[in-house]
Motif scaffolding. Sequence first.
Motif, short mmCIF file in Angstrom:
data_model
loop_
_atom_site.label_atom_id
_atom_site.label_comp_id
_atom_site.label_asym_id
_atom_site.label_seq_id
_atom_site.Cartn_x
_atom_site.Cartn_y
_atom_site.Cartn_z
N ASN A 15 -103.57 -54.43 -59.41
CA ASN A 15 -102.16 -54.71 -59.11
C ASN A 15 -101.36 -53.44 -58.84
N SER A 16 -101.94 -52.58 -58.03
CA SER A 16 -101.30 -51.32 -57.65
C SER A 16 -101.24 -51.19 -56.14
N PHE A 17 -100.25 -50.46 -55.69
CA PHE A 17 -100.15 -50.08 -54.29
C PHE A 17 -100.70 -48.67 -54.14
N ALA A 18 -101.26 -48.39 -52.98
CA ALA A 18 -101.72 -47.04 -52.66
C ALA A 18 -101.45 -46.80 -51.18
N GLY A 30 -101.87 -50.12 -48.91
CA GLY A 30 -102.68 -51.24 -49.37
C GLY A 30 -102.27 -51.67 -50.76
N TYR A 31 -102.72 -52.85 -51.12
CA TYR A 31 -102.46 -53.40 -52.45
C TYR A 31 -103.80 -53.80 -53.04
N TYR A 32 -104.07 -53.34 -54.25
CA TYR A 32 -105.35 -53.61 -54.90
C TYR A 32 -105.18 -54.72 -55.92
N LYS A 33 -105.90 -55.85 -55.70
CA LYS A 33 -105.82 -57.01 -56.58
C LYS A 33 -107.03 -57.11 -57.50
N GLY A 34 -107.96 -56.18 -57.42
CA GLY A 34 -109.21 -56.27 -58.18
C GLY A 34 -108.99 -56.31 -59.68
N VAL A 35 -110.09 -56.26 -60.42
CA VAL A 35 -110.01 -56.35 -61.88
C VAL A 35 -110.44 -55.06 -62.57
N LYS A 36 -111.08 -54.15 -61.82
CA LYS A 36 -111.51 -52.87 -62.38
C LYS A 36 -110.79 -51.74 -61.66
N ASN A 37 -110.64 -50.62 -62.35
CA ASN A 37 -110.05 -49.45 -61.73
C ASN A 37 -110.97 -48.94 -60.62
N VAL A 38 -110.36 -48.44 -59.55
CA VAL A 38 -111.09 -47.80 -58.46
C VAL A 38 -110.42 -46.45 -58.20
N ILE A 39 -111.04 -45.65 -57.33
CA ILE A 39 -110.46 -44.35 -57.04
C ILE A 39 -110.18 -44.22 -55.54
#
Length: 132
Positions: A15-18, A30-39
């Motif tokens: 639930n972050s924008f990058a 982009g907007y990340y809807k996943g469940v694990k942290n990514v880099i």
Amino acid sequence: MKDTDRKAYNIVQPNSFAYNPARINVGSIGYYKGVKNVIVSSLYEVFQTDNYVNDRFLWHWFKSDEFPRWIERLQEGSVRLYFYYDKLCECQLYMPSLEEQEKIASFLDALDHLITLHLRKQDKRKKGSKNT
């Protein structure tokens, strides 16, 4: 990720924008809807919204005609222009109540979906007419 050199990357939580501050003018967000942290690259700006903002509402604003005008007005640099997070925070937009934001975002999501369906139908018709 525990062995990753964190100086070279930013962590993107669910639930972050990058976005890339040097490419935001071409829609590089982009907007990340996943469940694990990514880099992502350390060149990216990563942020989450406060609880009074509906992320889908904000997403639609980023994709609107108004947001590029803010980018144009606030970006900085000479040869290459940048739109860093501090400049993003200077943008002003009308923020209705959270309930109203949710309704607007749902309406715009449904409209986007409908447009996509119609474009797919149109593409199928075009492909079908080429085969005859």
